[in-house]
Design a protein around this motif. Structure first.
Motif, PDB file in Angstrom:
ATOM      1  N   UNK A 100     -21.019  17.039 -19.238  1.00  0.00           N
ATOM      2  CA  UNK A 100     -21.153  15.872 -20.115  1.00  0.00           C
ATOM      3  C   UNK A 100     -22.542  15.790 -20.756  1.00  0.00           C
ATOM      4  N   UNK A 101     -23.580  16.087 -19.970  1.00  0.00           N
ATOM      5  CA  UNK A 101     -24.941  15.979 -20.492  1.00  0.00           C
ATOM      6  C   UNK A 101     -25.484  17.303 -21.014  1.00  0.00           C
ATOM      7  N   UNK A 102     -24.786  18.379 -20.718  1.00  0.00           N
ATOM      8  CA  UNK A 102     -25.180  19.734 -21.104  1.00  0.00           C
ATOM      9  C   UNK A 102     -26.611  20.049 -20.648  1.00  0.00           C
ATOM     10  N   UNK A 103     -26.835  19.796 -19.359  1.00  0.00           N
ATOM     11  CA  UNK A 103     -28.141  20.054 -18.767  1.00  0.00           C
ATOM     12  C   UNK A 103     -28.052  21.053 -17.637  1.00  0.00           C
ATOM     13  N   UNK A 104     -29.185  21.289 -17.013  1.00  0.00           N
ATOM     14  CA  UNK A 104     -29.252  22.200 -15.874  1.00  0.00           C
ATOM     15  C   UNK A 104     -29.005  21.406 -14.594  1.00  0.00           C
ATOM     16  N   UNK A 105     -28.218  21.953 -13.673  1.00  0.00           N
ATOM     17  CA  UNK A 105     -27.940  21.232 -12.422  1.00  0.00           C
ATOM     18  C   UNK A 105     -29.217  21.028 -11.611  1.00  0.00           C
ATOM     19  N   UNK A 106     -29.228  19.952 -10.850  1.00  0.00           N
ATOM     20  CA  UNK A 106     -30.336  19.695  -9.942  1.00  0.00           C
ATOM     21  C   UNK A 106     -30.101  20.472  -8.651  1.00  0.00           C
ATOM     22  N   UNK A 107     -31.174  20.931  -8.031  1.00  0.00           N
ATOM     23  CA  UNK A 107     -31.038  21.613  -6.745  1.00  0.00           C
ATOM     24  C   UNK A 107     -30.531  20.598  -5.722  1.00  0.00           C
ATOM     25  N   UNK A 108     -29.533  20.979  -4.932  1.00  0.00           N
ATOM     26  CA  UNK A 108     -28.938  20.050  -3.962  1.00  0.00           C
ATOM     27  C   UNK A 108     -29.933  19.421  -2.987  1.00  0.00           C
ATOM     28  N   UNK A 109     -30.963  20.167  -2.596  1.00  0.00           N
ATOM     29  CA  UNK A 109     -31.914  19.652  -1.611  1.00  0.00           C
ATOM     30  C   UNK A 109     -33.161  19.040  -2.248  1.00  0.00           C
TER      31      UNK A 109
END
Length: 106
Positions: free
Chosen positions: A79-88
């Protein structure tokens, strides 16, 4: 009286956890800032664009952190066409805390 005492215990535990997490840079306030930030993606939108005030996120409290991380990153990527955040990361942990704050009554 019994319900009041139980609520007090739950709120005390939550506040204690929140204070401990705040010291590490993890907080609901930081999660809110991320939720409202258009810089998570490239579309000029934020999570709040589709979910103002947490609309339709009342279910968030029913999922564990891993599932919420997966869902949040899917939205950030698609939806935002961004890079995922690291889970931790502190960012993701703060976002998860904020998403869980939308949980409706049980």
């Amino acid at each position: 009286m019994k319900k009041s005492f139980s609520l007090f215990i739950v709120l005390s535990a939550f506040c204690t956890a929140a204070v401990g997490n705040a010291a590490a840079g993890i907080s609901i306030e930081r999660g809110k800032q991320l939720f409202e930030n258009t810089k998570l993606g490239t579309t000029g939108k934020s999570c709040a664009t589709c979910h103002p005030g947490g609309k339709k996120l009342e279910w968030a409290g029913t999922y564990d952190d891993d599932k919420l991380t997966e869902i949040a990153n899917r939205c950030i990527q698609k939806a935002l066409q961004g890079k995922p955040l690291k889970p931790d990361s502190e960012e993701m942990q703060s976002l998860i805390l904020y998403l869980k704050s939308f949980a409706g009554p049980n």
